[in-house]
Design a protein around this motif. Sequence first.
Motif, mmCIF file in Angstrom:
data_model
loop_
_atom_site.group_PDB
_atom_site.id
_atom_site.type_symbol
_atom_site.label_atom_id
_atom_site.label_comp_id
_atom_site.label_asym_id
_atom_site.label_seq_id
_atom_site.Cartn_x
_atom_site.Cartn_y
_atom_site.Cartn_z
ATOM 1 N N ASP A 120 -10.503 18.930 -21.900
ATOM 2 C CA ASP A 120 -9.536 17.884 -21.584
ATOM 3 C C ASP A 120 -8.933 17.207 -22.805
ATOM 4 O O ASP A 120 -7.906 16.560 -22.705
ATOM 5 C CB ASP A 120 -10.194 16.820 -20.694
ATOM 6 N N ASP A 121 -9.565 17.356 -23.967
ATOM 7 C CA ASP A 121 -9.106 16.638 -25.146
ATOM 8 C C ASP A 121 -7.663 16.967 -25.527
ATOM 9 O O ASP A 121 -6.887 16.087 -25.867
ATOM 10 C CB ASP A 121 -10.007 16.930 -26.349
ATOM 11 N N HIS A 122 -7.321 18.249 -25.498
ATOM 12 C CA HIS A 122 -5.988 18.682 -25.936
ATOM 13 C C HIS A 122 -5.262 19.491 -24.873
ATOM 14 O O HIS A 122 -4.313 20.199 -25.188
ATOM 15 C CB HIS A 122 -6.105 19.524 -27.205
ATOM 16 N N ASN A 136 2.032 21.818 -23.501
ATOM 17 C CA ASN A 136 3.340 21.497 -24.077
ATOM 18 C C ASN A 136 3.669 22.405 -25.254
ATOM 19 O O ASN A 136 4.817 22.806 -25.438
ATOM 20 C CB ASN A 136 3.391 20.029 -24.503
ATOM 21 N N PHE A 137 2.664 22.749 -26.046
ATOM 22 C CA PHE A 137 2.867 23.665 -27.162
ATOM 23 C C PHE A 137 3.389 25.006 -26.656
ATOM 24 O O PHE A 137 4.384 25.526 -27.147
ATOM 25 C CB PHE A 137 1.551 23.857 -27.924
ATOM 26 N N ASP A 178 -10.842 24.115 -35.674
ATOM 27 C CA ASP A 178 -9.759 23.163 -35.935
ATOM 28 C C ASP A 178 -8.582 23.455 -35.000
ATOM 29 O O ASP A 178 -7.855 24.429 -35.180
ATOM 30 C CB ASP A 178 -9.333 23.280 -37.402
ATOM 31 N N PHE A 179 -8.387 22.594 -34.005
ATOM 32 C CA PHE A 179 -7.354 22.794 -32.987
ATOM 33 C C PHE A 179 -5.955 22.795 -33.591
ATOM 34 O O PHE A 179 -5.128 23.654 -33.279
ATOM 35 C CB PHE A 179 -7.474 21.707 -31.912
ATOM 36 N N VAL A 180 -5.671 21.868 -34.473
ATOM 37 C CA VAL A 180 -4.336 21.753 -35.079
ATOM 38 C C VAL A 180 -4.024 22.985 -35.913
ATOM 39 O O VAL A 180 -2.926 23.545 -35.844
ATOM 40 C CB VAL A 180 -4.221 20.462 -35.919
ATOM 41 N N GLU A 211 -10.798 24.864 -25.058
ATOM 42 C CA GLU A 211 -10.117 23.582 -24.981
ATOM 43 C C GLU A 211 -10.367 22.979 -23.624
ATOM 44 O O GLU A 211 -10.021 23.562 -22.612
ATOM 45 C CB GLU A 211 -8.614 23.761 -25.228
ATOM 46 N N LEU A 249 -3.133 25.934 -33.661
ATOM 47 C CA LEU A 249 -1.758 25.865 -33.164
ATOM 48 C C LEU A 249 -0.758 26.293 -34.235
ATOM 49 O O LEU A 249 0.236 26.958 -33.926
ATOM 50 C CB LEU A 249 -1.424 24.461 -32.663
ATOM 51 N N GLU A 300 -1.520 18.747 -24.577
ATOM 52 C CA GLU A 300 -0.887 19.154 -25.837
ATOM 53 C C GLU A 300 -0.749 20.674 -25.909
ATOM 54 O O GLU A 300 0.280 21.203 -26.332
ATOM 55 C CB GLU A 300 -1.719 18.637 -27.014
ATOM 56 N N LEU A 301 -1.773 21.383 -25.472
ATOM 57 C CA LEU A 301 -1.747 22.842 -25.480
ATOM 58 C C LEU A 301 -0.675 23.370 -24.519
ATOM 59 O O LEU A 301 0.103 24.258 -24.872
ATOM 60 C CB LEU A 301 -3.118 23.392 -25.105
#
Length: 146
Positions: A123-125, A131-132, A92-94, A121, A97, A128-129
């Motif tokens: 290209d999907d996230h 930026n996180f 679970d990626f979310v 990870e 994080l 987002e990663l």
Amino acid sequence: MLLKDLSVDCLSLNEHWLVADECNSLVLEKIRVAFGFCRSTKSHVGVGILIRNNIEFCSLGVEVLSEEQIAEVILMGFDIKLITVYRSPSGDFVRLLKVISNLLNKVSTCRSTIITGNLNEKDDHGLELCNFFRSFNLRKVVTVNT
């Protein structure tokens, strides 16, 4: 090349494939296991941090989620927090994080933070990663797959 021949102070391991008995009996010249974790239910996983014997550290333990493992230590003399992460491709990626965010938000007086690992990870996230981590003033220094 043997680990004892390298000039390293610490080594982060991800997907080390060791079972608990192997991890607990690991003996290396001039290097000790600061933290090691092995899964008993799945193979080809596990995280660990090895540190040279003369380096003082504080192990902050590990977060173990259903498909993720995170180990964290503070290298006292270097004033560095070292975090190593393994995330299964089906993890679970979310949630990952959120756990990393909690670790980074812990009160820490460390001058630097280093995060290593395999987040699986693609290209999907990816954006987002990035930026996180930027939100914690962290940046990527390895830009190729290892």
